[in-house]
Scaffold this motif. Sequence first.
Motif, PDB file in Angstrom:
ATOM      1  N   ALA A  37       0.849  -1.194   0.000  1.00 14.84           N
ATOM      2  CA  ALA A  37       0.000   0.000   0.000  1.00 14.84           C
ATOM      3  C   ALA A  37       0.886   1.245   0.000  1.00 14.84           C
ATOM      4  O   ALA A  37       2.060   1.185   0.364  1.00 14.84           O
ATOM      5  N   LYS A  84      -2.217   1.063  -3.914  1.00 13.91           N
ATOM      6  CA  LYS A  84      -3.250   2.094  -3.680  1.00 13.91           C
ATOM      7  C   LYS A  84      -3.023   2.795  -2.335  1.00 13.91           C
ATOM      8  O   LYS A  84      -2.293   2.333  -1.470  1.00 13.91           O
ATOM      9  N   LEU A 529      -9.101   2.267   2.088  1.00 16.51           N
ATOM     10  CA  LEU A 529      -8.268   2.093   0.895  1.00 16.51           C
ATOM     11  C   LEU A 529      -8.979   2.754  -0.283  1.00 16.51           C
ATOM     12  O   LEU A 529     -10.130   2.426  -0.593  1.00 16.51           O
ATOM     13  N   ASP A 531      -9.204   4.223  -4.392  1.00 15.20           N
ATOM     14  CA  ASP A 531      -8.764   3.791  -5.725  1.00 15.20           C
ATOM     15  C   ASP A 531      -7.990   4.877  -6.464  1.00 15.20           C
ATOM     16  O   ASP A 531      -7.532   4.663  -7.587  1.00 15.20           O
ATOM     17  N   GLY A 532      -7.817   6.045  -5.842  1.00 17.05           N
ATOM     18  CA  GLY A 532      -7.028   7.108  -6.459  1.00 17.05           C
ATOM     19  C   GLY A 532      -6.141   7.756  -5.403  1.00 17.05           C
ATOM     20  O   GLY A 532      -6.492   7.766  -4.223  1.00 17.05           O
ATOM     21  N   ASP A 533      -5.011   8.288  -5.819  1.00 16.96           N
ATOM     22  CA  ASP A 533      -4.081   8.910  -4.870  1.00 16.96           C
ATOM     23  C   ASP A 533      -4.373  10.405  -4.793  1.00 16.96           C
ATOM     24  O   ASP A 533      -3.923  11.187  -5.623  1.00 16.96           O
ATOM     25  N   MET A 548     -12.264   1.584  -2.051  1.00 13.75           N
ATOM     26  CA  MET A 548     -12.158   0.162  -2.391  1.00 13.75           C
ATOM     27  C   MET A 548     -12.486  -0.719  -1.182  1.00 13.75           C
ATOM     28  O   MET A 548     -13.183  -1.711  -1.302  1.00 13.75           O
TER      29      MET A 548
END
Length: 566
Positions: A37, A84, A529, A531-533, A548
């Motif tokens: 991660a 992710k 968590l 799905d995009g930073d 997520m």
Amino acid sequence: MKTTFRLIRAVAVLLFALAPSLDAQSRPTADLIIRNARIWTVDKNHPTAQAVAVLRDRIVAVGSNDEIGAWRGAQTRVIDAAGKLLLPGFNDAHVHFVDGGLALDRVQLNDASSAEEFARRIAERTKATPKAEWVTGGDWDETKWNPARMPSKELIDPATPDTPVFVSRYDGHMALANSVTLRLAGITAKTPDPPGGVIVRDEQGNPTGALKDAAMDYVDKVQPPLSHDQRLKAVKRALAHAAALGVTSVQHMNPEYADIAVYQELLQGGELTARIYAAPLIPNVDDQVKIGVRHAFGSPFLRIGALKAYADGSLGSATAYFFAPFTNQPDNRGLLSDEMQPVSLMQDRMMRADAAGLQICTHAIGDQGISIILDLYNEIVKAHGESDRRFRIEHAQHMAAKDFDRFAQLHVIASVQPYHAIDDGRWAEERIGHDRASRTYAFRTFLDRGVRLALGTDWNVAPLNPMLTVYAAVTRATLDGKNPGGWFPEQKLTVPETVEAYTLGSAYAEFQESEKGSISPGKLADMVLLDGDIFTISPAKIRDVKVMKTIVGGKVVWDAANAEVH
Ligand SMILES: [Zn+2]
């Protein structure tokens, strides 16, 4: 020497052979490991990491994939995060959780783009509603209609001949009744406006169906009360919604006691998937004083010991209390709430609350409303001495220039909802002018002056989705698209500041910063968590980022991979 050497070697061999089981005895293996991660920990000492190990409901280790691999055992569930972003779970410092759950099941009117669409949705819902049940909620916003106009009962009467309809404006300060509801409530042309309320009338003096503030009480009195099952269902809906959005803690402002009973029931059944801090209304201060609870009393999942107070109204309804009149209403500078009539009534209740060790969270929006609450907080400190009481001002929207430093001096937490800024920012300047607007939703100024922020949404007044709140704080781009560079851009927060305020900041605001708010060994394993930073993508895209997985106390309570689309 030789013998000694042999002995040492024998012991070494023996130890080597025993090593795995010795290790297993000296240190248990993790129940859950998340590896690969990009972890943003919100822990100043170790800001980033790759992997985290969880034992029961707590984080036991945070580090590299290799370091955390040592915690792996035969029974360990391993989640590969595939690079992710993993964050501490979001903690929404200001929600109306049951109202939110109820709203999810009600007719949705907020994004209707015309009066016709508004009427069509109500007609559709009426068809699907069992006989004798009401059609309520809606959160309509006529400013989004083209053309914008105030709705009246004529719009909805034809499709609702037998069904009571009472749909509310999104700010909660106005609602529209159809003719069935007006009849049930006994509202006619002859009914006088109640104190603090308005029955909107046409040119002949007949009610149009629109009721403002205290006039809505006429209808509330004849509406059937919420049953236990309805409340339970609403909370379950709200919990599922929160889990899907990565919200792992909520601070419920003005719950009814029956809401707390439902939380307790779900907690016992193991169904509570968000941690709850409940702040009942301050007029009932003596209930909590009598039973002797103090702030943050309870378990990691359910706590009480706070009180919600109201200083004034809202900007949208022109009832927030200001030093000077509204720019577009020269005779109106807003209203103090009934809890403040007189201010000594509020002072007395706050003094009793503070003496008992209860935490005070006060809704205050206009600059004078905020100023008076700071005066009251100062009086409490003078009377009872310094202590770690964590006064809060909820919303803290429009500050007088002199008051930022008073927040800091009195250690008052600003519990703010950035989404309101991009929503109200569409029209706030017309109402309060440029100068006051420059000290509105002034998140940057708060941080610069050393004021702690807690972040939230005020759901269901605004959406619960934390990505919208992060987007709002970071871009300040108003919903009408007219301020793409940010409305008062100097007040923007950075992504790290926003995430910290929304996790550790909100945890601090409920006395839980040593239990949660960062991904640190020993803390509760509440994580999300994405799905995009959000730290690297363009800020405009933050609002599209999805969750997520959501983990609360080491348990996965939301997994997009298994989710049914709804
Ligand atoms: Zn609220």
